[in-house]
Write a protein that holds these residues in place. Structure first.
Motif, PDB file in Angstrom:
ATOM      1  N   LEU A  48      -4.414 -66.453  -1.954  1.00  0.00           N
ATOM      2  CA  LEU A  48      -3.230 -67.175  -2.413  1.00  0.00           C
ATOM      3  C   LEU A  48      -3.617 -68.195  -3.483  1.00  0.00           C
ATOM      4  O   LEU A  48      -2.959 -68.296  -4.530  1.00  0.00           O
ATOM      5  CB  LEU A  48      -2.541 -67.873  -1.239  1.00  0.00           C
ATOM      6  N   CYS A  49      -4.693 -68.933  -3.245  1.00  0.00           N
ATOM      7  CA  CYS A  49      -5.149 -69.933  -4.216  1.00  0.00           C
ATOM      8  C   CYS A  49      -5.515 -69.282  -5.548  1.00  0.00           C
ATOM      9  O   CYS A  49      -5.137 -69.783  -6.616  1.00  0.00           O
ATOM     10  CB  CYS A  49      -6.331 -70.709  -3.662  1.00  0.00           C
ATOM     11  N   VAL A  50      -6.239 -68.177  -5.493  1.00  0.00           N
ATOM     12  CA  VAL A  50      -6.601 -67.476  -6.725  1.00  0.00           C
ATOM     13  C   VAL A  50      -5.341 -67.041  -7.468  1.00  0.00           C
ATOM     14  O   VAL A  50      -5.214 -67.243  -8.677  1.00  0.00           O
ATOM     15  CB  VAL A  50      -7.519 -66.263  -6.427  1.00  0.00           C
ATOM     16  N   LEU A  69     -13.284 -67.398 -13.159  1.00  0.00           N
ATOM     17  CA  LEU A  69     -13.149 -67.713 -11.742  1.00  0.00           C
ATOM     18  C   LEU A  69     -14.536 -68.029 -11.215  1.00  0.00           C
ATOM     19  O   LEU A  69     -15.474 -67.260 -11.439  1.00  0.00           O
ATOM     20  CB  LEU A  69     -12.555 -66.518 -10.983  1.00  0.00           C
ATOM     21  N   VAL A  70     -14.677 -69.169 -10.540  1.00  0.00           N
ATOM     22  CA  VAL A  70     -15.956 -69.572  -9.955  1.00  0.00           C
ATOM     23  C   VAL A  70     -15.716 -69.849  -8.470  1.00  0.00           C
ATOM     24  O   VAL A  70     -14.781 -70.574  -8.115  1.00  0.00           O
ATOM     25  CB  VAL A  70     -16.515 -70.841 -10.646  1.00  0.00           C
ATOM     26  N   GLU A  81     -12.616 -72.321  -8.222  1.00  0.00           N
ATOM     27  CA  GLU A  81     -12.341 -72.967  -9.503  1.00  0.00           C
ATOM     28  C   GLU A  81     -11.833 -71.921 -10.491  1.00  0.00           C
ATOM     29  O   GLU A  81     -12.299 -70.791 -10.495  1.00  0.00           O
ATOM     30  CB  GLU A  81     -13.610 -73.584 -10.102  1.00  0.00           C
ATOM     31  N   VAL A  82     -10.906 -72.357 -11.355  1.00  0.00           N
ATOM     32  CA  VAL A  82     -10.492 -71.546 -12.492  1.00  0.00           C
ATOM     33  C   VAL A  82     -10.691 -72.409 -13.729  1.00  0.00           C
ATOM     34  O   VAL A  82     -10.145 -73.511 -13.830  1.00  0.00           O
ATOM     35  CB  VAL A  82      -9.030 -71.061 -12.368  1.00  0.00           C
ATOM     36  N   LYS A 125     -10.873 -77.257 -19.058  1.00  0.00           N
ATOM     37  CA  LYS A 125     -10.480 -77.894 -17.801  1.00  0.00           C
ATOM     38  C   LYS A 125     -10.852 -76.963 -16.660  1.00  0.00           C
ATOM     39  O   LYS A 125     -10.909 -75.748 -16.827  1.00  0.00           O
ATOM     40  CB  LYS A 125      -8.997 -78.253 -17.782  1.00  0.00           C
ATOM     41  N   VAL A 126     -11.124 -77.565 -15.525  1.00  0.00           N
ATOM     42  CA  VAL A 126     -11.462 -76.827 -14.320  1.00  0.00           C
ATOM     43  C   VAL A 126     -10.443 -77.224 -13.261  1.00  0.00           C
ATOM     44  O   VAL A 126     -10.399 -78.383 -12.854  1.00  0.00           O
ATOM     45  CB  VAL A 126     -12.887 -77.153 -13.838  1.00  0.00           C
TER      46      VAL A 126
END
Length: 151
Positions: A48-50, A69-70, A81-82, A125-126
């Protein structure tokens, strides 16, 4: 590399182009990696977050944006992280009304994570979030032990 409960969990990153069809592929990759890491209990929330973080890039920065994507472990938390290059389009937590057709993404991220935020760098930005992985603390009795011989 993080190693809790004998399973090595090496951080990984995946460059992608922010396009709607990429969301499903990134969700599948997340499921695969978290399954290999033994983190079955957080797969749905992580997917969901991704979806929401990547959709924010598509919607607010623009389709075709190069992004990354990390995924890593931070203690007993899963960190997602994106990264993208637009330092102006920041995610915002909105109070979307019941008839709103959009604006709920970061509210969903807030609901399933412990915390999220944005880190500004000179050229990017991350947007990140962290959720509990359901693992024992890194300070527990097996701290530093890893079946793969590291740790």
């Amino acid at each position: 590399m993080d190693c809790i409960a004998g399973i090595p969990r090496k951080p990984w990153s995946l460059p992608f182009t922010a396009e709607p069809q990429e969301v499903a592929a990134l969700r599948r990759i997340m499921r695969l990696h978290l399954g290999l890491w033994g983190l079955h209990g957080v797969i749905d929330a992580a997917q969901l977050c991704v979806s929401e973080l990547v959709s924010n890039v598509i919607t607010h920065v623009g389709p075709g944006t190069p992004a990354t994507l990390v995924v890593s472990m931070s203690g007993s938390r899963l960190r997602i992280e994106v990264h993208d290059s637009d330092t102006r389009a920041l995610p915002v937590l909105l109070d979307a009304g019941p008839d709103a057709e959009s604006g709920r993404g970061m509210a969903l991220v807030t609901a399933v994570t412990d915390r999220w935020g944005v880190q500004m760098r000179a050229d990017q930005k991350v947007t990140w979030c962290e959720l509990p992985a359901g693992l024992p603390s890194a300070e527990g009795p097996n701290r530093g032990w890893c079946a793969a011989g590291g740790g």
